[in-house]
Design a protein around this motif. Structure first.
Motif, PDB file in Angstrom:
ATOM      1  N   TRP A 187       0.830  -1.206   0.000  1.00 59.71           N
ATOM      2  CA  TRP A 187       0.000   0.000   0.000  1.00 59.71           C
ATOM      3  C   TRP A 187       0.863   1.255   0.000  1.00 59.71           C
ATOM      4  N   SER A 188       0.309   2.329  -0.522  1.00 63.47           N
ATOM      5  CA  SER A 188       0.958   3.641  -0.423  1.00 63.47           C
ATOM      6  C   SER A 188       0.907   4.117   1.018  1.00 63.47           C
ATOM      7  N   GLY A 205      -5.733   0.549   0.629  1.00 64.02           N
ATOM      8  CA  GLY A 205      -5.582  -0.265  -0.564  1.00 64.02           C
ATOM      9  C   GLY A 205      -6.406  -1.534  -0.538  1.00 64.02           C
TER      10      GLY A 205
END
Length: 358
Positions: A187-188, A205
């Motif tokens: 995930w970011s 995410g």
């Protein structure tokens, strides 16, 4: 409300709302605000809204029933399990907190939902929803009309058949293969500061959701949470991966909800959730997990822990066997921060699994 004040010559001031005008029905219409796709097995899928306008604050008018039909639906007899109505007062935001009447099973054609709801002055909002069958056919349409409602007399909305409909499709976020594992490493990451992470600021995410309408968002980071004497310095494995946490600095007694994708436990028994948590801090709040089987309309607690648990990651094992065989289960992680900044709590390495039933 309108009030009259009467002088009593030294005996105080007498007030009364006896002059408040009686409530009167003004108008009504039907709307279709949500025309996005609806998923097979969805619960509480919004279909149409009914707006009833009144004026006058005295002697409230009661709504006693709504008459709907399933016109526009491709195959209501096989695609729709239940219909129900929710009331949100004078708020035009759909919510599932106040049900009008009871469920109507297997609507097909005209149907009536009876109940009692006192109207407020202004515009009142009611919402018709459907539970979509697990065996519904993809690409079919669901729709509805409101032909009348009763407020002591039968009234017909100005618009009974609003433009629009909803198309049934498969849920791309439905998890039906197990074990399910999520470590957040792909995930970011977000950029928390030493203050509340604003509601709606962080997108998660892979079909996880930071819910809106709460106080704060969960953050996704790697490394230290940044505050002294609270929070982890790395993810659960210490490998430099990500984890989720709630930032508590200058953000006390605040709640953040993070929901999982929908799980299909069909064919599973002894289902359980395992995850790792870090709850270190003198003013640690509460971390809890809830489950919903009706699209988030209702939540049931399955695990909760409060207070300082020490400066280490620890594993939680949560029995979900009560949901064995259920095909629409959502889990929600709730972080409630404590009364001071030493309340950064974190989760990592989520695992959901069970045993295949014979």
């Amino acid at each position: 409300d309108d009030y009259v004040a009467v002088a009593t010559h030294g005996r105080g001031l007498f007030t009364s709302n006896c002059l408040a005008p009686a409530m009167a029905y003004v108008s009504s219409t039907t709307t279709q605000n949500n025309t996005s796709d609806v998923y097979i097995g969805d619960q509480n899928a919004e279909v149409i809204g009914v707006e009833i306008v009144t004026n006058g604050g005295g002697n409230a008018i009661d709504v006693n029933s709504f008459t709907f039909n399933t016109n526009g639906s491709t195959a209501p007899g096989s695609d729709i399990n239940n219909a129900r109505v929710y009331y949100t007062g004078t708020s035009n935001t759909f919510a599932m907190t106040n049900q009008f009447g009871t469920d109507y099973s297997n609507p097909n054609g005209s149907f009536i939902i009876n109940g009692t709801q006192a109207l407020a002055e202004g515009t009142n909002y009611f919402w018709l929803v459907y539970d979509i069958s697990n065996s519904a056919t993809a690409s079919n349409i669901v729709d509805a009309q409101c032909t009348s409602f009763n407020i002591g007399s039968d009234e017909t909305p100005t618009e009974t058949d609003p433009t629009g409909s909803r198309t049934i499709t498969t849920d791309p976020c439905l998890i039906s293969t197990f074990p399910y594992d999520q470590d957040f490493d792909s995930w970011s990451t977000s950029s928390p500061g030493f203050a509340c992470t604003a509601d709606g600021a962080v997108t998660l995410g892979l079909c996880w959701t930071n819910e809106t309408g709460d106080d704060i968002d969960w953050d996704v980071i790697s490394g230290s949470s940044g505050s002294s004497n609270t929070g982890p310095t790395a993810d659960h494995t210490g490998s430099g991966g990500n984890y989720m946490y709630t930032e508590a600095s200058s953000c006390y007694s605040s709640t953040g909800y993070a929901t999982t994708p929908t799980f299909d436990f069909t064919g599973l028994v002894n289902t359980e959730l395992r995850f790792w948590y870090h709850m270190w801090g003198a003013n640690m709040g509460t971390l809890s997990v809830e489950a919903s089987t009706n699209g988030g309309a209702n939540w049931s607690s399955v695990w909760s822990l409060s207070g300082d648990q020490g400066n280490s990651w620890q594993e939680a094992v949560v029995d979900l066997s009560a949901y064995d065989g259920n095909n629409r289960v959502i889990l929600r992680f709730t972080g409630l921060t404590g009364s001071a900044y030493t309340s950064d709590m974190a989760i990592d390495d989520i695992n959901v699994d069970g045993t295949a039933s014979c």
